[in-house]
Structures are given as C-alpha cells and as structure tokens.
Write a protein that holds these residues in place. Structure first.
Motif, short mmCIF file in Angstrom:
data_model
loop_
_atom_site.label_atom_id
_atom_site.label_comp_id
_atom_site.label_asym_id
_atom_site.label_seq_id
_atom_site.Cartn_x
_atom_site.Cartn_y
_atom_site.Cartn_z
N LYS A 429 -64.66 -49.13 18.30
CA LYS A 429 -64.09 -47.56 18.12
C LYS A 429 -63.00 -47.35 17.21
N ARG A 430 -62.77 -48.41 16.98
CA ARG A 430 -60.65 -48.79 16.23
C ARG A 430 -60.81 -47.85 14.60
N PRO A 431 -60.12 -47.16 14.26
CA PRO A 431 -60.11 -46.76 13.49
C PRO A 431 -59.93 -47.77 12.30
N SER A 484 -58.38 -52.90 10.81
CA SER A 484 -58.30 -51.96 11.31
C SER A 484 -57.63 -51.85 12.66
N LYS A 487 -57.34 -48.14 19.05
CA LYS A 487 -57.60 -47.04 18.94
C LYS A 487 -56.51 -46.49 20.28
N LYS A 488 -55.93 -45.04 19.68
CA LYS A 488 -54.89 -44.75 20.40
C LYS A 488 -55.51 -44.37 22.07
#
Length: 493
Positions: A429-431, A484, A487-488
């Motif tokens: 799910k990491r940007p 990457s 994710k916040k």
C-alpha cells in the motif's frame, strides 16, 4: 503445392473474414471497437483467445522443438495453469471492479501519471516488436508457399497482408476480432488435428497405436528434475510458465481486452477457466504432432533440417503435398490454413489492442466526443498498421536470425517492469515517488540483461532462461520499494 491453389485458399479465407467484419461492424462506434459494448459471450471469448495465444511462430516452432527438448515445454504449459488461476481470481476482478478499458489505467490510480504512461509504453514496445516478429516469421512461410511462385516480392506481400488485417478490423475492432479469431482458432485446431490424423494414417497407426507410440518414444519425456542448471529443469520451467502467463496474458492489453468484453466478472472467469483447459490440450496436440513428424521423416529417410522450426513447413509443403497423393495435398492445405489462421489471429488482435492502448492511454479519447474519438482511433489504427509494415521490412532487410532472436529476447525483457509495477501495486500500500518510476522500470531490464549475459561465469555455470522475467520483475519491485514510503495513517479526527 501450386501457388495458385495457395492463393485461391487465401482469397476464400479473407472473403469469409471480411464478410464477418461487415456483419459485426454494423452500427459500430468506438465503444464497439474498444470493448464490444461488453456483450461478448464468454464461450466465444475463451475459444478466440486460443488463436491469439498461439501465433504462427508457435504453430511451426513447437512441433519442431520436440526433437531437441522432448515434451519439456509441457512443464511451462503446466505453469500457465497456475498463472491463469491467478489472473481469474486476482487480476480480472480488479479490472472489472475498476471498469477499465485499458488495464494500464490501474497504474495511474495506484501510483500516478508517470507509472501509468511507463506501463503502457512498455506494453506498446513489447507488442509492436513481438507481434511484428511473429507476423514476419509467418509471412516468410507464406512467401515461400505462394508469393514467390507468383512473382510477388516480399515487401508487396507484407503490405497486402497488413492491409487485409486493417480492412477487417478498422470498423468493428474487438467485436469483429472475437468472431474472426473464433473462426481462426477453429481453422488452427482443425489443421493440427487433421494433420495428426493424416500423418498417423500414413504411418499405419490406429488411434491407440499412435498414443502408445508417442508415449513410448524418446521424445515424450515431460519432467526434468535432474539438474537445476539445465534450462529444462522442472521448477525453472514451471514457475516461469506461471509468470509468463500472468504478465503476457494478465498484464497484456491484447489478451485482457478480450476478457473485458464479457458481460460481467462471472462470465469472464468462466471464459478463463475453459480457455485454460483448451489451451493445455491444444499445446499437447502440437507436441504430439511434432513426434509424428519426426517419425514420418525417419520412416522416409528425410533429413531433419538444421533449423527445426522448418520441419513442419518442409514436410507439409515439399513432401506431403508432392509425394503422398490426395491425403498429402490435404495436409499441405491444412498447414497453410493453420499457419495463416495462427498468424492473423495473433496479429489482428495485437493491432486492435495497440490502437486501444494508445488511444486511451496517450490520446485521452475517453474524455472526447464520439466524432473526435472515431477520427483519432482511425488514424492511430492506420499508424500502427504502417509501423508494423516498417518493422517487418526492416527485419527482412537485416536478414539475420540472430536479430530476430534478439528481438524476441527484448520483448521478453520488457514485460518485467509490468510484473514489478502490478505486483508492487497489488501487494503493498506504499506510495512511490512517481517521477522516478520510469527510471526504475528501465533499470530493471538493463540489470537483468547484465546478469543474464554473465550468469554462467558469476553463478557457477547457472544459465538464466525463462526465469529472467521473474528476476526482472523482482528487480523492479525492489526498485519501487526504494523510492516508496510508508502510507500515512488516516487521521483520527
């Protein structure tokens, strides 16, 4: 075979395809071209995909390769089954949930603009080179079988071939392709089945005797567990087959565009299930045909050509068609129909998919009015037809088997970034820093190529084969991980 007989067969063949095109393109708009209005019956899609998956190169290469690698290719086919299961249960539900026309639109939603354009660009490069090479190899066979005898040069025959593809696809697009590829798959499978029957008859085999002779032959060994360094080693072939299926079908607009024309995800999954079963059986037929061709050559003391890809064509056109009477002529005719069907089923589908991907991903036609969409689609379709012609003529000018082999390798490398992008998108799910994505996707194939060229020296004789696709995808995945960040977490407030 007389070139005039071959020409007559080809003329009738294309009259049928063009008639189908006229019927299916009535009232067609760009939605018809891109998605067939999502009204395709799943069973037609499943069968049509066989022809797209099996190119003219497969048609002539798989039977000939049996003499060198036995049935080891079936280990790859078994891997396909695992890959198609992943496509049907993971990728297709994603594509349907997002209502995608171009599957690379997912990359924009997951990563951003640059990942989206990079993924689509790698597909365009892969399909253009790969499909042009496949069409080139098959066009050479048609040139020898027909056009040389008519005094038509290769450049003209290729122009005729591509023009005919354009004529029956330019209006109806994927809706027409579903029907024409269904017909062409029928011709292809019938050609192989009929050739098996006729060759077995020439060798005086009953059906049971034929099966026993193939099973007992030195060519029928399937599994190779002895040497991990061997390209035929089971786990290398099986896992490579799974990832080849996932990337070159599930992450390929050409094959997925057909799946996305089904009415809903349930029908699309039924299509994938039956396609898997049918493709496995058809590949087994090709390998069995290869054994029979070797048996026939040995029984007639016919030398096996140095390039085994030429075996089927040589026997069908120069021996069956000349020395085996009516049955031999039928074999020659079915071979010509089969390779034509395999060639056009893969090429027409690729041309439509390339047009779709470029229009959606780079021309942004989804947001334009229908008249402008139709105009852009028309010129892009012509543009890719011309590009196919230029690439094929360049291959012919180079006249080098090494160049063709290299192009196939390049097309293989370019699917690795797609594997890395989709895997990272699906399983993290990491940007990512989207602007750096193109550099990671270029670095992956470059590093893979360096490792491939030096693997035997660096890794104690281990030679990288099909598994370079997995390696390539892994390198891109790790590169994306480097650019990457976590994710916040969502704000509690």
């Amino acid at each position: 075979m007389s070139p005039y007989i071959a020409l007559s067969i080809l003329v009738v063949y294309f009259i049928v395809l063009i008639a189908v095109s006229i019927y299916t393109s009535r009232g067609a708009d760009t939605n018809t071209f891109f998605t067939a209005n999502k009204q395709s019956p799943w069973y037609l899609v499943a069968f049509a995909m066989i022809g797209t998956s099996l190119s003219g190169v497969t048609f002539i290469s798989v039977p000939g390769a049996v003499g060198r690698i036995q049935f080891s290719y079936f280990q790859v086919v078994l891997g396909y089954i695992l890959g198609y299961l992943f496509i049907g249960t993971v990728l297709m539900p994603l594509y349907y949930r997002l209502n995608l026309v171009s599957i690379y639109s997912y990359l924009e939603q997951r990563f951003g603009f640059w990942a989206y354009k990079t993924g689509s660009a790698f597909f365009l490069l892969s399909r253009t080179l790969g499909s042009a090479v496949r069409l080139y190899v098959a066009a050479q066979v048609l040139q020898l079988a027909m056009y040389n005898g008519l005094g038509i040069p290769f450049e003209v025959s290729v122009a005729i071939t591509i023009a005919l593809i354009w004529v029956y696809t330019f209006k109806g697009g994927i809706k027409t392709i579903i029907i024409t590829d269904t017909l062409q798959t029928t011709f292809l499978v019938t050609a192989v089945a009929l050739t098996i029957y006729l060759v077995a008859n020439q060798l005086n085999y009953s059906f049971g005797g034929m099966v026993s002779a193939i099973a007992d032959s030195e060519y029928s060994r399937v599994f190779f567990f002895d040497d991990p360094k061997d390209n035929k080693y089971f786990w290398k072939q099986f896992l490579s087959g799974a990832f080849i299926a996932i990337t070159m079908t599930g992450m390929d607009q050409d094959l997925m565009q057909k799946n996305l024309t089904c009415k809903n995800i349930g029908e699309a999954q039924k299509n994938m299930f039956w396609f898997t079963i049918t493709l496995t059986f058809v590949n087994l037929m090709f390998m069995s045909l290869g054994v029979l061709l070797y048996f026939y050559a040995q029984s007639k003391n016919i030398p096996i050509p140095a390039k085994t890809d030429d075996l089927y064509a040589m026997l069908a056109l120069n021996h069956f068609g000349v020395h085996e009477g009516t049955a031999g002529v039928i074999v020659a005719i079915t071979f010509l129909i089969g390779i034509t069907a395999a060639t056009y089923a893969s090429s027409d589908s690729a041309l439509t998919a390339l047009t779709t991907a470029f229009c959606i991903d780079f021309m942004n036609v989804a947001k334009k009015p229908e008249t402008e969409r139709a105009r852009i689609k028309h010129w892009v379709h012509i543009g890719f037809s011309v590009l196919f012609y230029i690439v094929i003529v360049l291959f012919n000018q180079m006249n080098s088997k090494e160049v063709i082999t290299a192009i196939f390798d390049i097309a293989g490398y370019t699917y690795g970034p797609l594997l890395g992008l989709f895997a990272f998108g699906l399983y993290t799910k990491r940007p990512v820093n989207d602007r750096l994505t193109p550099f990671i996707c270029i670095a992956g194939p470059v590093i893979t190529y360096i490792l491939n060229q030096n693997s035997e020296v660096w890794f104690d004789g281990y030679k990288i084969g099909f598994e370079r696709l997995m390696l390539n995808g892994f390198i891109v995945f790790m590169g994306l991980l480097l650019i990457s960040k976590p994710k916040k977490a969502a704000s509690a407030g």
